[in-house]
Design a protein around this motif. Structure first.
Motif, PDB file in Angstrom:
ATOM      1  N   LYS A   1      15.883  -4.173 -27.287  1.00 29.40           N
ATOM      2  CA  LYS A   1      17.018  -3.990 -26.367  1.00 29.40           C
ATOM      3  C   LYS A   1      16.569  -4.313 -24.958  1.00 29.40           C
ATOM      4  CE  LYS A   1      16.071   0.969 -26.000  1.00 29.40           C
ATOM      5  NZ  LYS A   1      14.946   0.845 -25.133  1.00 29.40           N
ATOM      6  N   LEU A   2      17.494  -4.767 -24.143  1.00 23.57           N
ATOM      7  CA  LEU A   2      17.196  -4.949 -22.723  1.00 23.57           C
ATOM      8  C   LEU A   2      18.255  -4.305 -21.834  1.00 23.57           C
ATOM      9  CD1 LEU A   2      15.773  -8.586 -22.462  1.00 23.57           C
ATOM     10  CD2 LEU A   2      14.591  -6.458 -21.911  1.00 23.57           C
ATOM     11  N   CYS A   3      19.517  -4.445 -22.204  1.00 25.61           N
ATOM     12  CA  CYS A   3      20.539  -3.910 -21.298  1.00 25.61           C
ATOM     13  C   CYS A   3      20.870  -2.449 -21.607  1.00 25.61           C
ATOM     14  CB  CYS A   3      21.810  -4.764 -21.337  1.00 25.61           C
ATOM     15  SG  CYS A   3      22.722  -4.670 -22.873  1.00 25.61           S
ATOM     16  N   ALA A   4      20.340  -1.903 -22.677  1.00 20.58           N
ATOM     17  CA  ALA A   4      20.668  -0.518 -23.040  1.00 20.58           C
ATOM     18  C   ALA A   4      19.533   0.427 -22.666  1.00 20.58           C
ATOM     19  CB  ALA A   4      20.927  -0.431 -24.543  1.00 20.58           C
TER      20      ALA A   4
ATOM     21  N   GLY B   1      26.316  -3.858 -23.735  1.00 21.38           N
ATOM     22  CA  GLY B   1      26.446  -4.964 -24.689  1.00 21.38           C
ATOM     23  C   GLY B   1      26.332  -6.348 -24.094  1.00 21.38           C
ATOM     24  N   SER B   2      25.391  -6.549 -23.171  1.00 26.45           N
ATOM     25  CA  SER B   2      25.331  -7.871 -22.545  1.00 26.45           C
ATOM     26  C   SER B   2      24.151  -8.729 -22.986  1.00 26.45           C
ATOM     27  CB  SER B   2      25.307  -7.748 -21.022  1.00 26.45           C
ATOM     28  OG  SER B   2      24.056  -7.260 -20.593  1.00 26.45           O
ATOM     29  N   CYS B   3      23.054  -8.131 -23.425  1.00 25.30           N
ATOM     30  CA  CYS B   3      21.852  -8.952 -23.601  1.00 25.30           C
ATOM     31  C   CYS B   3      21.771  -9.625 -24.974  1.00 25.30           C
ATOM     32  CB  CYS B   3      20.595  -8.137 -23.330  1.00 25.30           C
ATOM     33  SG  CYS B   3      20.177  -6.968 -24.644  1.00 25.30           S
ATOM     34  N   ARG B   4      22.445  -9.106 -25.943  1.00 21.67           N
ATOM     35  CA  ARG B   4      22.495  -9.674 -27.300  1.00 21.67           C
ATOM     36  C   ARG B   4      21.145  -9.664 -28.004  1.00 21.67           C
ATOM     37  NH1 ARG B   4      26.865  -9.079 -29.229  1.00 21.67           N
ATOM     38  NH2 ARG B   4      26.721 -10.804 -30.698  1.00 21.67           N
TER      39      ARG B   4
ATOM     40  N   CYS C   1      19.998  -6.714 -29.394  1.00 23.51           N
ATOM     41  CA  CYS C   1      19.959  -5.579 -30.311  1.00 23.51           C
ATOM     42  C   CYS C   1      20.819  -5.832 -31.557  1.00 23.51           C
ATOM     43  CB  CYS C   1      20.449  -4.328 -29.584  1.00 23.51           C
ATOM     44  SG  CYS C   1      22.188  -4.421 -29.156  1.00 23.51           S
TER      45      CYS C   1
ATOM     46  N   ALA D   1      26.284  -6.031 -31.914  1.00 23.26           N
ATOM     47  CA  ALA D   1      25.278  -5.368 -31.067  1.00 23.26           C
ATOM     48  C   ALA D   1      25.186  -3.905 -31.479  1.00 23.26           C
ATOM     49  CB  ALA D   1      25.694  -5.476 -29.600  1.00 23.26           C
TER      50      ALA D   1
ATOM     51  N   CYS E   1      24.004  -1.444 -29.890  1.00 24.46           N
ATOM     52  CA  CYS E   1      24.209  -0.459 -28.819  1.00 24.46           C
ATOM     53  C   CYS E   1      25.689  -0.130 -28.637  1.00 24.46           C
ATOM     54  CB  CYS E   1      23.596  -0.940 -27.517  1.00 24.46           C
ATOM     55  SG  CYS E   1      24.327  -2.441 -26.850  1.00 24.46           S
TER      56      CYS E   1
END
Ligand code: SF4
Ligand code: SF4
Ligand code: SF4
Ligand code: FES
Length: 945
Positions: free
Chosen positions: A53-56, A64-67, A69, A81, A83
């Protein structure tokens, strides 16, 4: 302890309502049962399955932006996603598969193609989560190269003294923006631009320093890359080990992870498991700890015969035997009660307990008082009269359940910032706010916050307004009769009801006193009384008045009459100033009370200590600070030990304080720095900073938190050791092996602490007193089934105007307060880069008052009261109503307390800091500047001497 990393479950827990059902999902073949609404990511993490994960992050709602997860869910198309996908009953989830690995690798490669390569090579960037993911998915290089359009030549923002923003590391995940909104509540950041041009922007394109940012550091902590990074980490390298401790500034008592590299502190990170702060902190706790190694610290004991002699550095042995022999000589000549001491609310419970023991057992009298005398003594008195115990009723978390919040004389976003953020969260979720304050504090209107009512009363009219609220409750039939009947005394309620119903307490009659329009008072009273949960929070704007104790009792009456006490979401909550002001009061710092608030004339209580300490104790209450000072001037009080307090700066009517200090035969000051008070001292004993202490602090919610030493005491001794050695040198042997032994003695002698020990604190993290056999896990909410005193006691609260009146000569009212970046007399914060936000105290004056006097913004003005004069720079501001001026008191040179008077609370002698009649006029004199502090370069982080 090696480096502690608290687990990150990716999304916040879905807690709460008992009716929330559980669901069971299979994740990679592992069954996991979680509350409905829990994300797949969190459920996986709870089962020990890590999804990239990166955005969570679990302090923020999913985005839900980095895609990265992505997961596969049986029966569902695509790769959702994890998250943002809630667990559904019987869901079967796969988190790792060749398809998912391929997709993640692709996404990671794209991120890396526009990301500084330093994060894979430099030590300072070793915490970059993107670099860690790249390593996990086996990416070293990107196929696309770095030649195309990218952000790699973007300029770094180094404007903030504590952290940098490097856009070349930024992946536009928005964690910083969201944490600033959701947790801190400042809304200082946005992602400006779209697509490729998306970039983090502070207050519409300004530098961080010039923006609305309040430097809480939450964004730095939330950033998954090193785009936002502490300067200390860049300079000193990444941390290697952790010591869990507690912030030493305000009464919120944030739990911190001190992270060290070798012996140096690299940074402070708020603990997610911290009961008071749950992972958040403010600029002071997170960044302003460098004072602990400031070159101004005096690390050797010093003595001198007379205050006109130069100081002489001596050994500990010489200093202690010198102090002991002079104290004993004074007692021999002038009697046992001719000496005493003042404990510090900046010190640990253990240090305070030992100091008051030294005074009671070795000095043989009760001449002990504490700085709570000048802040929350009325809280102790008022709440003990009405409820039976001298403390706030709730934990901080309780505010989340409040429907209406009555905030009286407190400015949490500056004074108690982490609680202020928590309160803002509650307000954004729909709680209504009533602010009762002469000043338009930030909470009246700030991004996404608007108070339902601001009752902008005249300073000094708190009792009148609280009575008017009570009058509306009674006259409009808003009393919770069932609660009153069941939980409160019938007699005192009936008497109060008749009193409060009198016409002089009506909003109509009190409008003349308070200046608050009738309808506003009625609306506020109805809001509070009819709310499912109405909570009262208050601060020094209530207590530091001649009727401080009366207002506290008035608020307690109001809470009892409306049934707003004894459950989560309600209560009476003092926002206590100093880190350990609750603890210093709890542990016997008052001249009339033994630890646990038991009167010194209570034979049974005294016997407990007499047995334990093998000493007969004085049954007569000792002197309060103002009495000590008066007696010093009168010549009957000759020797004083002051632990970590600068009364020559912090106490009112400084002229009188200095005269008293100068009259003493012996003044012993124990402190980190040679403060204003030390100018009158004959013995200076070095103190320890919170980074050296081993003990506990008790915060405003009665939460006992461990303070663990990050380093050995720089001066060679713990403060409690010094007190023990002084007592021993005076003929009363005292000894402890460590702080834990002192807590054991506290527990053995103080019923509310009976279940507390260092071992239990290490296990539980923190405990809220009472913690004893009846409440082994502590007590988050007080008075649940009954008041500590049995039935709740109503007290009549007639309004008595203060003696401090405006006149033709002194037509304005001066009131005082704090600002976020500085703390109290500023001894610590002035020795950190926090001075960049506030380098001098200024006088806020209403445009009309300024114009009348020909005062322009920034001009020097003389402030004259009946007792003194000082010069400050004026700031024209309409936060104050006309006729009221305001200043802070963080710099000795500003002399705010030169003008405050001797008036004080009728019950406790708490000074009336909040009401001083003054005149303000332009002057050709320049405001005084603290040369010593300006001249010394402020220190970033910890630099060893
Ligand atoms: S430091 Fe705090 S206030 Fe400043 S931008 Fe970051 S989160 Fe917002
Ligand atoms: S600065 Fe950090 S948290 Fe903010 S968007 Fe960039 S990478 Fe994300
Ligand atoms: S809110 Fe208070 S206790 Fe918490 S970090 Fe800030 S100063 Fe320290
Ligand atoms: S962590 Fe789920 S989309 Fe970023």
């Amino acid at each position: 302890m090696t480096l502690l990393r608290e687990p990150d479950y990716g999304t916040p827990p879905r807690l709460g309502a008992a009716e929330v059902k559980s669901v069971t999902v299979q994740i990679d073949g592992v069954p996991v049962t979680v509350p409905a609404g829990t994300s797949v990511m969190r459920a996986a993490a709870l089962a020990g399955i890590e999804i990239p994960k990166l955005c969570a992050t679990d302090s923020l709602e999913p985005f839900g932006s980095c895609r990265l997860c992505l997961v596969e869910i049986e029966g569902r198309k695509g790769t959702p996603a994890s998250c943002t996908t809630p667990c559904g009953a019987d869901m079967i989830v796969t988190t790792h598969s060749p398809r998912l690995e391929r997709l993640r690798r692709g996404v990671t490669e794209l991120y890396l193609s526009d990301h500084s390569r330093e994060c894979q090579t430099s030590d300072a960037h070793s915490e970059c989560e993107l670099a860690a993911i790249a390593a996990t998915v086996g990416l070293r290089d990107v196929r696309y190269g770095f030649e195309g359009r990218n952000h790699l030549d973007a300029t770094k923002d180094e404007s903030n003294p504590y952290f940098t923003f490097d856009p070349t590391e930024c992946i536009a995940c928005s964690r910083c923006v969201r944490v600033c909104d959701e947790v801190q509540g400042t809304f200082a950041l946005t992602i400006a631009g779209r697509g490729f041009d998306s970039t983090v922007s502070a207050s519409a394109g300004e530098s961080f320093m010039a923006s609305e940012c309040v430097s809480c550091g939450a964004c730095v902590q939330a950033c998954p890359t090193s785009a936002l990074q502490e300067k200390t980490v860049i300079t000193l390298g990444p941390p290697e080990r952790t010591v869990l401790t507690t912030c030493a500034y305000c009464g919120v008592g944030c739990s911190l992870r001190a992270e060290l590299r070798g012996e140096e502190v690299v940074r402070m990170v708020p603990q997610k498991a911290g009961g008071a702060n749950e992972g958040h902190s403010c600029v002071k706790g997170r960044f302003a700890w460098g004072y602990a190694s400031h070159r101004d610290r005096q690390l050797s004991p010093m003595v001198r015969e007379s205050i006109t002699d130069p100081w002489r550095e001596v050994s500990w042995d010489e200093a202690i035997s010198y102090a002991a022999s002079r104290l004993s000589a004074i007692q021999a000549a002038h009697g046992v009660r001719s000496i005493g001491g003042i404990t510090s609310s900046r010190c640990t419970n253990e240090e305070v307990f030992v100091l008051q023991k030294m005074i009671r057992a070795a000095f043989g009298n009760n001449n002990v008082d504490t700085c709570a005398r000048v802040c929350h003594a009325p809280t102790g008195y008022g709440l003990s009269q009405t409820f039976g115990t001298s403390a706030g009723t709730q934990d901080f978390k309780s505010v989340e359940q409040a429907d209406v919040i009555l905030l009286i004389g407190a400015n949490p976003t500056d004074g108690h910032p982490v609680f202020g953020s928590r309160m803002k969260q509650a307000l954004r979720k729909g709680a209504a706010l009533v602010v009762i304050d002469p000043r338009r504090i930030d909470l009246v209107r700030s991004p996404h916050i608007e108070a339902a009512q601001h009752l902008q009363l005249h300073p000094g009219s708190n009792v009148a307004i609280v009575n008017a609220l009570g009058h509306v409750v009674v006259s409009e039939g808003l009393v919770d009769r069932a609660f009153v009947q069941q939980r409160c005394e019938a007699d005192s309620f009936a008497q109060w009801e008749a009193f409060i119903a009198r016409p002089e307490n009506s909003p109509e009659a009190t409008e003349q006193i308070t200046g608050v329009p009738v309808e506003q008072v009625r609306t506020a009273a109805r809001l509070y009384a009819t709310a499912p949960n109405g909570a009262i929070y208050y601060g020094l704007g209530v207590t530091e008045h001649s009727q401080g104790s009366t207002t506290v009792m008035g608020m307690a009456n109001l809470a009892m009459a409306t049934g707003n006490i004894g459950r989560v979401g309600v209560g009476i909550n003092p926002l206590r100033g100093q880190n350990n002001v609750q603890g210093s009061c709890d542990l016997g710092s008052f001249p009339h009370e033994l630890p646990g608030y038991r009167h010194v004339n209570n034979d049974a209580a005294r016997q407990i200590f007499e047995q334990k300490w093998a000493r007969t104790l004085d049954p007569e209450p000792g002197l309060r600070i103002p009495n000590m000072l008066d007696a010093a001037v009168a010549g009957t009080y000759r020797g004083l030990f002051i632990q970590g307090e600068d009364i020559a700066q912090s106490d009112p009517n400084v002229k009188h304080v200095k005269a008293a200090l100068a009259a003493l035969e012996l003044l012993i000051v124990q402190d980190l720095f040679l403060n204003e008070t030390a100018a009158f001292a004959h013995v200076f004993l070095p103190g320890t900073s919170f980074l050296e202490k081993d003990g506990t602090f008790t915060n405003a919610e009665r939460r006992i938190n461990r303070v663990r030493p990050v380093m050995e005491p720089k001066c060679g001794k713990q403060e409690w050791q010094v007190a023990c050695e002084l007592a021993t040198a005076m003929g009363y042997p005292m000894h402890y092996d460590d702080g834990g032994q002192i807590m054991d003695e506290i527990a053995a002698t103080t019923p509310t602490f009976a279940g507390v020990s260092f071992a239990k604190l290490d296990e539980a993290g923190s405990l809220q007193w009472p913690c004893n056999a009846a409440a082994p896990d502590g007590t988050p909410t007080m008075h649940v089934d009954g008041f500590v005193r049995g039935k709740g006691h109503f007290v009549d609260t007639p309004f008595v105007p203060t003696d401090e009146r405006t006149s033709r000569k002194f037509p304005l009212i001066l009131t005082t307060g704090r600002i976020l970046s500085q703390y109290n007399v500023g001894a610590q914060t002035r020795r950190t880069p926090n001075v960049q936000w506030h380098s001098e105290d200024v006088l806020e004056i209403h445009p009309h008052d300024a114009q009348e006097r020909g005062i322009v913004d920034g001009a020097a003005v003389a402030i004259t009261s009946r007792v003194g004069q000082t010069v400050l720079r004026a700031r024209i501001a309409d936060r104050m109503p006309q006729g009221v001026v305001y200043t802070t008191f963080h710099y000795p040179s500003s002399g705010a307390n030169i003008v405050t008077t001797d008036n004080s609370d009728w019950a406790t002698n708490c000074p009336e800091y909040k009401v001083t009649a003054v005149q303000v006029m332009p002057t050709s004199q320049a405001p005084a500047v603290d040369e010593s502090l300006v001249a010394v370069p402020v220190q970033l982080g910890m630099v060893q001497r």
